[in-house]
Write an enzyme that holds these catalytic residues in place. Structure first.
Site, mmCIF file in Angstrom:
data_model
loop_
_atom_site.group_PDB
_atom_site.id
_atom_site.type_symbol
_atom_site.label_atom_id
_atom_site.label_comp_id
_atom_site.label_asym_id
_atom_site.label_seq_id
_atom_site.Cartn_x
_atom_site.Cartn_y
_atom_site.Cartn_z
ATOM 1 N N TYR A 141 -4.136 6.663 -11.300
ATOM 2 C CA TYR A 141 -2.926 7.482 -11.372
ATOM 3 C C TYR A 141 -2.863 8.292 -12.668
ATOM 4 C CZ TYR A 141 -1.124 4.975 -7.291
ATOM 5 O OH TYR A 141 -0.960 4.446 -6.035
ATOM 6 N N LYS A 190 -11.991 -4.223 -6.343
ATOM 7 C CA LYS A 190 -12.936 -3.782 -5.307
ATOM 8 C C LYS A 190 -14.311 -3.763 -5.968
ATOM 9 C CE LYS A 190 -14.066 -2.287 -1.210
ATOM 10 N NZ LYS A 190 -14.037 -3.153 -0.012
ATOM 11 N N ASP A 222 -9.184 -5.274 -0.096
ATOM 12 C CA ASP A 222 -9.029 -5.199 1.364
ATOM 13 C C ASP A 222 -8.745 -6.589 1.939
ATOM 14 O OD1 ASP A 222 -11.598 -5.747 0.481
ATOM 15 O OD2 ASP A 222 -12.631 -4.609 2.036
ATOM 16 N N ASP A 246 0.083 -0.940 -6.571
ATOM 17 C CA ASP A 246 1.080 -0.139 -5.862
ATOM 18 C C ASP A 246 1.065 -0.497 -4.373
ATOM 19 O OD1 ASP A 246 2.976 1.833 -5.357
ATOM 20 O OD2 ASP A 246 1.517 3.476 -5.346
ATOM 21 N N ASP A 250 3.937 -2.963 -2.091
ATOM 22 C CA ASP A 250 4.690 -2.493 -0.920
ATOM 23 C C ASP A 250 4.467 -3.436 0.261
ATOM 24 O OD1 ASP A 250 5.878 -0.310 -2.129
ATOM 25 O OD2 ASP A 250 5.376 1.068 -0.503
#
Ligand code: IPM
Ligand code: MG
Length: 361
Positions: A141, A190, A222, A246, A250
């Site tokens: 970001y 990852k 994942d 992030d 959620d």
């Protein structure tokens, strides 16, 4: 005690939920004998409309001089044009960066009376009590980005970038949090594909040497999204980089059925007049433009964020616990805003929910 709080209502339902939290703050001040001075400033879309920028200089200056900041939400349809030069979300990213708030704490718990609002089966929810710690001022970001034209095509590039010390400082916070809870830390990355994630994993392993009492696992992002649905109760503290954090927050926020109840705290190294973090506190949910202005938003996420402020920025443990107990009691009494009402339950509006919580203080 006397504390100075900057309030950034922002857009959509932001002003409605921050107003609710301020009513609770007043009640806490009266009950516990504290003076809370508050001042409102602009951020997000409304700041773009009124000043041309999503984080005006005087807003930032006021926040940097405060003891803590309470934020509603930013964004809305009006500012959604993907080709716009200024966007409400830039203000949010900028204030996090400028205040040095690299650690975002997002706790997820489920009130037993709300378990039936969850999309998951009841047996999966037993014992769910997790804390996601998201790195907030680095990663993709904040890495370099670029758009260009080549071979008659449009291209775009974003960069995921972390230094080892950035990872170590967020890992350190996560290990300490795990020590104060059930002693388990899941680090999300990852590392089977990304170099930034291999650096992440190595740095987390270095910090782990200082915390032999914490059980550490590495989970690929994942797989983590899968385990959050399949075995959410197995997680205690999760730590992740900015983008993965992030996304998984959620997802985790849906475990209780609505993100309307969930708070967050963003903390860094900068301290306030009490020698505690000058934090920024905001609900997990966004500006919900579809229901803005109707007075029906769920204020609990912001009220619980206020509780986190009292605990982390002012050291007011009893006051924070009083807010949490009042929210719990209000839910137990069956009071529900529309997002958490089920079946025959009559939904109350924002003011009624707030008044019920204050009555339970
Ligand atoms: C959040 C939000 C923000 C983020 C957006 C609005 C920039 O999704 O707080 O999670 O991605 O950090
Ligand atoms: Mg988000």
């Amino acid at each position: 005690m006397e504390a100075h709080i900057i309030v950034l209502p922002g857009d959509g339902i932001g002003p409605e939920v921050t107003e609710a939290a301020l009513a609770v703050l007043n009640a806490i001040g009266a009950k516990f004998g504290h003076t809370f001075n508050t001042a409102e400033h602009l951020i997000g879309g409304i700041a773009i409309d009124e000043t041309g920028t999503s984080l005006p200089d005087d807003t930032l200056a006021a926040c940097l001089a405060s003891d803590a900041v309470l934020l509603g939400a930013v964004g809305g349809y009006k500012w959604d044009d993907p080709s716009a030069k200024v966007r409400p979300e830039q203000g949010l990213l900028a204030i996090r960066k400028e205040m040095g708030l690299f650690a975002n704490l997002r706790p997820v718990t489920i009130h037993p009376d709300l378990a039936d609002a969850s999309p998951l089966k009841q047996e999966k929810l037993e014992g769910v009590d997790l804390l996601v710690i998201r790195e907030l001022t680095g990663g993709i970001y904040f890495g370099d980005r670029e758009r260009w034209e080549e071979d008659g095509e449009a291209w775009a590039k974003d960069t995921m970038i972390y230094s080892a010390s950035e990872v170590r400082r967020i890992a350190d916070i996560a290990f300490k949090a795990a020590q104060g809870r059930r002693g388990k830390l899941s680090s999300i990355d990852k590392a089977n594909v990304l170099d930034a994630s291999r650096l992440w994993r190595t740095a987390v392993l270095e910090v782990a040497e200082d915390y032999p009492d914490v059980e550490l696992e590495h989970v690929l992002v994942d797989a983590a999204t899968m385990h959050l649905l399949n075995r959410p109760a197995s997680f205690d503290v999760m730590v992740a980089g900015n983008m993965f954090g992030d996304i998984i927050t959620d997802e985790a926020s849906m475990l209780p059925g609505s993100m309307g109840n969930l708070p967050s705290a963003s903390l860094g190294e900068s301290l306030n007049r009490f020698g505690l973090p000058r934090g920024l506190y905001e609900p997990i949910h966004g500006s919900a433009p579809d229901i803005a202005g109707q007075g029906i938003a769920n204020p609990i996420g912001t009220i619980m964020s206020l509780g986190m402020m009292l605990r982390h920025s002012f050291g007011m443990e009893a006051e924070a616990a009083a807010i949490e107990a009042a929210v719990d009691a209000t839910i137990s009494q069956g009071t529900r805003t529309g997002d958490i009402a089920r079946g025959t339950q009559q939904a109350v509006n924002t003011q009624e929910m707030t008044a019920a919580i204050i009555a339970n203080l």
